[in-house]
Design a protein around this motif. Structure first.
Motif, PDB file in Angstrom:
ATOM      1  N   ALA A  29      47.881  29.305  37.334  1.00 40.27           N
ATOM      2  CA  ALA A  29      46.828  29.846  36.473  1.00 40.27           C
ATOM      3  C   ALA A  29      47.130  29.565  34.998  1.00 40.27           C
ATOM      4  CB  ALA A  29      46.685  31.349  36.693  1.00 40.27           C
ATOM      5  N   ASP A  37      34.714  39.468  42.744  1.00 39.83           N
ATOM      6  CA  ASP A  37      35.145  39.403  44.143  1.00 39.83           C
ATOM      7  C   ASP A  37      35.991  38.183  44.480  1.00 39.83           C
ATOM      8  OD1 ASP A  37      33.119  37.622  43.977  1.00 39.83           O
ATOM      9  OD2 ASP A  37      31.932  38.416  45.633  1.00 39.83           O
ATOM     10  N   THR A  38      36.369  37.374  43.482  1.00 34.26           N
ATOM     11  CA  THR A  38      37.286  36.270  43.795  1.00 34.26           C
ATOM     12  C   THR A  38      38.425  36.238  42.777  1.00 34.26           C
ATOM     13  OG1 THR A  38      36.146  34.636  42.406  1.00 34.26           O
ATOM     14  CG2 THR A  38      35.400  34.817  44.699  1.00 34.26           C
ATOM     15  N   ASP A  39      39.534  35.623  43.201  1.00 34.28           N
ATOM     16  CA  ASP A  39      40.677  35.479  42.297  1.00 34.28           C
ATOM     17  C   ASP A  39      40.335  34.574  41.126  1.00 34.28           C
ATOM     18  OD1 ASP A  39      41.812  36.191  45.050  1.00 34.28           O
ATOM     19  OD2 ASP A  39      43.513  36.530  43.715  1.00 34.28           O
ATOM     20  N   THR A  40      39.491  33.560  41.395  1.00 36.55           N
ATOM     21  CA  THR A  40      39.079  32.666  40.319  1.00 36.55           C
ATOM     22  C   THR A  40      38.388  33.463  39.214  1.00 36.55           C
ATOM     23  OG1 THR A  40      38.688  30.988  42.002  1.00 36.55           O
ATOM     24  CG2 THR A  40      37.777  30.566  39.825  1.00 36.55           C
ATOM     25  N   ARG A  64      37.727  33.704  51.237  1.00 35.84           N
ATOM     26  CA  ARG A  64      36.653  34.691  51.069  1.00 35.84           C
ATOM     27  C   ARG A  64      35.345  34.128  51.611  1.00 35.84           C
ATOM     28  NH1 ARG A  64      40.130  37.556  49.242  1.00 35.84           N
ATOM     29  NH2 ARG A  64      40.398  38.482  47.190  1.00 35.84           N
ATOM     30  N   GLY A  82      21.995  33.617  41.425  1.00 36.23           N
ATOM     31  CA  GLY A  82      21.950  34.854  42.203  1.00 36.23           C
ATOM     32  C   GLY A  82      23.240  35.105  42.954  1.00 36.23           C
ATOM     33  N   ARG A  83      23.338  36.308  43.512  1.00 33.40           N
ATOM     34  CA  ARG A  83      24.590  36.711  44.143  1.00 33.40           C
ATOM     35  C   ARG A  83      24.744  36.178  45.557  1.00 33.40           C
ATOM     36  NH1 ARG A  83      26.731  41.192  41.022  1.00 33.40           N
ATOM     37  NH2 ARG A  83      25.041  41.904  39.698  1.00 33.40           N
ATOM     38  N   ALA A  84      25.991  35.843  45.915  1.00 33.76           N
ATOM     39  CA  ALA A  84      26.321  35.542  47.302  1.00 33.76           C
ATOM     40  C   ALA A  84      26.738  36.851  47.967  1.00 33.76           C
ATOM     41  CB  ALA A  84      27.459  34.535  47.361  1.00 33.76           C
ATOM     42  N   GLN A  85      26.683  36.885  49.290  1.00 32.30           N
ATOM     43  CA  GLN A  85      27.118  38.060  50.041  1.00 32.30           C
ATOM     44  C   GLN A  85      28.381  37.712  50.815  1.00 32.30           C
ATOM     45  OE1 GLN A  85      25.242  40.935  49.964  1.00 32.30           O
ATOM     46  NE2 GLN A  85      23.848  39.885  48.562  1.00 32.30           N
ATOM     47  N   ASP A 130      29.072  44.456  36.753  1.00 28.63           N
ATOM     48  CA  ASP A 130      29.222  44.128  38.171  1.00 28.63           C
ATOM     49  C   ASP A 130      28.940  42.643  38.385  1.00 28.63           C
ATOM     50  OD1 ASP A 130      29.285  43.885  40.862  1.00 28.63           O
ATOM     51  OD2 ASP A 130      27.740  45.391  41.285  1.00 28.63           O
ATOM     52  N   GLY A 158      37.944  44.267  48.676  1.00 25.91           N
ATOM     53  CA  GLY A 158      37.983  42.820  48.879  1.00 25.91           C
ATOM     54  C   GLY A 158      37.923  42.038  47.585  1.00 25.91           C
ATOM     55  N   GLY A 159      37.723  42.721  46.457  1.00 19.84           N
ATOM     56  CA  GLY A 159      37.707  42.043  45.158  1.00 19.84           C
ATOM     57  C   GLY A 159      38.640  42.750  44.184  1.00 19.84           C
ATOM     58  N   TYR A 160      38.271  42.737  42.930  1.00 17.38           N
ATOM     59  CA  TYR A 160      39.124  43.353  41.917  1.00 17.38           C
ATOM     60  C   TYR A 160      38.297  44.163  40.933  1.00 17.38           C
ATOM     61  CZ  TYR A 160      42.506  39.973  43.608  1.00 17.38           C
ATOM     62  OH  TYR A 160      43.333  39.243  44.409  1.00 17.38           O
ATOM     63  N   GLU A 193      40.845  35.563  37.228  1.00 12.46           N
ATOM     64  CA  GLU A 193      41.607  34.779  36.241  1.00 12.46           C
ATOM     65  C   GLU A 193      40.720  34.370  35.066  1.00 12.46           C
ATOM     66  OE1 GLU A 193      43.144  31.484  38.478  1.00 12.46           O
ATOM     67  OE2 GLU A 193      44.278  32.819  39.808  1.00 12.46           O
ATOM     68  N   ASN A 194      39.487  33.930  35.370  1.00 12.81           N
ATOM     69  CA  ASN A 194      38.602  33.467  34.292  1.00 12.81           C
ATOM     70  C   ASN A 194      38.228  34.598  33.346  1.00 12.81           C
ATOM     71  OD1 ASN A 194      38.679  30.915  35.351  1.00 12.81           O
ATOM     72  ND2 ASN A 194      36.695  31.041  36.368  1.00 12.81           N
ATOM     73  N   ARG A 220      42.233  25.763  40.371  1.00 11.62           N
ATOM     74  CA  ARG A 220      40.776  25.779  40.092  1.00 11.62           C
ATOM     75  C   ARG A 220      40.355  24.540  39.317  1.00 11.62           C
ATOM     76  NH1 ARG A 220      42.076  29.948  43.182  1.00 11.62           N
ATOM     77  NH2 ARG A 220      42.933  31.709  42.087  1.00 11.62           N
ATOM     78  N   GLU A 259      43.342  34.129  49.778  1.00 13.56           N
ATOM     79  CA  GLU A 259      42.147  33.970  48.949  1.00 13.56           C
ATOM     80  C   GLU A 259      40.953  33.436  49.736  1.00 13.56           C
ATOM     81  OE1 GLU A 259      42.765  31.763  45.386  1.00 13.56           O
ATOM     82  OE2 GLU A 259      44.211  33.202  44.592  1.00 13.56           O
ATOM     83  N   ARG A 291      30.171  40.929  41.027  1.00 14.71           N
ATOM     84  CA  ARG A 291      30.499  40.584  42.416  1.00 14.71           C
ATOM     85  C   ARG A 291      29.431  39.664  42.997  1.00 14.71           C
ATOM     86  NH1 ARG A 291      31.462  46.548  44.578  1.00 14.71           N
ATOM     87  NH2 ARG A 291      29.627  46.764  43.252  1.00 14.71           N
ATOM     88  N   GLY A 292      29.882  38.679  43.748  1.00 10.97           N
ATOM     89  CA  GLY A 292      28.945  37.748  44.378  1.00 10.97           C
ATOM     90  C   GLY A 292      28.494  36.626  43.464  1.00 10.97           C
ATOM     91  N   LEU A 293      28.851  36.716  42.197  1.00 13.59           N
ATOM     92  CA  LEU A 293      28.461  35.657  41.261  1.00 13.59           C
ATOM     93  C   LEU A 293      29.649  34.727  41.061  1.00 13.59           C
ATOM     94  CD1 LEU A 293      26.569  37.898  38.701  1.00 13.59           C
ATOM     95  CD2 LEU A 293      25.552  36.259  40.284  1.00 13.59           C
ATOM     96  N   SER A 294      29.349  33.422  40.936  1.00 23.06           N
ATOM     97  CA  SER A 294      30.459  32.488  40.751  1.00 23.06           C
ATOM     98  C   SER A 294      30.494  32.033  39.304  1.00 23.06           C
ATOM     99  CB  SER A 294      30.332  31.310  41.719  1.00 23.06           C
ATOM    100  OG  SER A 294      29.079  30.715  41.593  1.00 23.06           O
ATOM    101  N   ARG A 335      35.340  20.259  43.115  1.00 24.52           N
ATOM    102  CA  ARG A 335      35.425  21.719  43.141  1.00 24.52           C
ATOM    103  C   ARG A 335      34.555  22.297  44.264  1.00 24.52           C
ATOM    104  NH1 ARG A 335      38.225  25.997  42.690  1.00 24.52           N
ATOM    105  NH2 ARG A 335      37.124  27.853  42.056  1.00 24.52           N
TER     106      ARG A 335
END
Lengths: 72, 364
Positions: free
Chosen positions: B9, A36-39, B85, B152-155, A6, A63-65, A42-43, B223, B83, A8-11, B299
């Protein structure tokens, strides 16, 4: 039984790091990765392919994948 | 749309974007931007800090439309490709502090990674030390990432949260239109405008804005990230992003040759100093801060345009950092490092190491 990562929420690069960890150390052949992002999608796809994994399936998910990777 | 997505991409996608930015940056210099500074995110945010009076260094004050374009271009591309978000809440205070020290490090070198590439492409040998420092800083960041460093995670959050940075940029643009530059005057309404120095050198507003918008859109799609380029190479041996990075250098170099803007050497380079160690150390600090924050200054602007409120905090950190750098004598000048620049590099490194060592999940 598939393992779920999981991310999600991590970049980036966290989703890729977590996926690679699971590819290298996990025992399951199938890995589900939630992003949760297209980036991130792809990565993770690019990183999985470079490790000889195939991305079997990509589904939109809340909202994500939801990516399904198959280890070889 | 899907074909466009796939192209950007792909490896040729990122190479094309790098090449395009390289040529456009050289052209922006030709059209009026300072030498080897067609696009410099750190320098331009520093000029914006000056334009709104956060510092009073009268040679670096101008509301750079390229930065406004970066954010709004990324916003447009994000909406076009569904995209956008809105998200926030991943260690904002840490990102703010990292932004401050990234800017301080960049101003010791006199440029962000984007300008380091453009300086190299313009023949400025001092950029080699900056790029080496950048690589070293990112390698330290990669070490922390391997050890489990994590912000940490974003919401997911309200769309309006993601809109705050783009709206701020719209506000900056409106200020520029309400208080346009008056030739030879240091101030117009609330905005400061340099009458001399790098801040007085700029392409016409419309050209700068459109160039920024186009780069913002392309970079959002591909990106493009100068820190990620080096990080992915060090961390994963991945060459995807770095191929865009190299394309930018090569094409900016070729465009400079054609435009007669290539001058090789170390001494007397535009907006640069020759203190090799501090060129290296300044960028080492900046590179580490970018790596810990997950993106180069460009970025961060593009992510802020995609709705990332945490990236927006980093950008504000950089703008405030520019104010601190000039008010406290931390920023370098062509004469060399500022009176307190060296001390600031060590304080910044201590802050980054503290963050890197403590913000990690220890192996369970």
């Amino acid at each position: 039984m598939a393992t779920t990562v999981d991310a999600r929420g991590l970049s980036c690069p966290q989703p890729v790091l977590m996926t690679l960890d699971e590819i290298k150390s996990g025992s399951d052949k199938e890995i589900i990765v939630l992003v949760d992002t297209d980036t991130s999608k792809e990565n993770v796809t690019r990183a999985a392919n470079s490790q000889g994994c195939t991305v079997k399936d990509v589904q939109p998910d809340g909202g994500g994948y939801r990516l399904t990777l198959i280890k070889r | 749309m899907d074909a466009v997505k796939r192209f950007f991409a792909s490896r040729w996608g990122i190479i094309s974007v790098g090449a395009f930015i390289g040529v456009l940056a050289a052209l922006l210099q030709y059209w009026g931007n300072p030498a080897n500074m067609g696009v410099c995110v750190a320098c331009f945010e520093r000029d914006i800090a000056g334009a709104v009076g956060l510092h009073r260094a009268d040679v670096v004050q101008y509301m750079r439309p390229e930065i406004i374009g970066f954010v709004l271009g990324a916003l447009i591309a994000a909406y076009l490709f569904s995209e956008f978000r809105p998200r926030a809440g991943s260690a904002p205070i840490v990102r703010f502090i990292l932004g401050i020290f990234a800017m301080i490090g960049a101003l010791v070198f006199l440029g962000c990674p984007w300008r380091a590439m453009l300086r190299l492409a313009g023949g400025d040998g001092n950029a080699i030390f900056g790029l080496a420092g950048l690589t070293a800083g990112i390698a330290i960041g990669a070490f922390f990432l391997k050890k489990g460093y994590n912000l940490g995670r974003a919401q997911a959050t309200y769309a309006s949260v993601g809109w705050l940075m783009p709206l701020t940029m719209v506000g900056f643009l409106l200020l520029m239109l309400i208080y346009p530059q008056v030739s030879g005057e240091a101030k117009s309404g609330v905005l400061f405008y340099s009458a001399k120095g790098p801040g007085s050198l700029h392409a016409p507003l419309a050209i700068s804005l459109v160039a920024g918008l186009v780069i913002g859109m392309l970079a959002q799609r591909s990106r493009f990230c100068t820190m990620g380029a080096i990080r992915d190479l060090v961390l994963f041996r991945q060459t995807h992003l770095v191929s865009g990075f190299l394309a930018l250098v090569v094409f900016a170099f070729l465009a400079n040759l054609v435009l007669g803007q290539f001058n090789m050497g170390f001494a007397g380079q535009p907006v640069a100093h020759t203190m090799h160690l501090w060129n290296f150390m300044g960028m080492l600090l900046a590179g580490l801060a970018f790596a810990l924050a997950g993106g180069c200054p460009g970025r961060q602007l593009f992510m802020a345009g995609e709705g990332d409120g945490d990236a927006a905090i980093f950008v504000f950190g950089m703008i405030v950092g520019a104010g601190i750098a000039h008010n406290f004598g931390l920023a370098s000048s062509p004469a060399g490092v500022g009176p307190n620049g060296i001390a600031a590099v060590f304080v910044g490194l201590a802050a980054c190491l503290f963050i890197g060592f403590t913000m990690r999940k220890t192996a369970a």
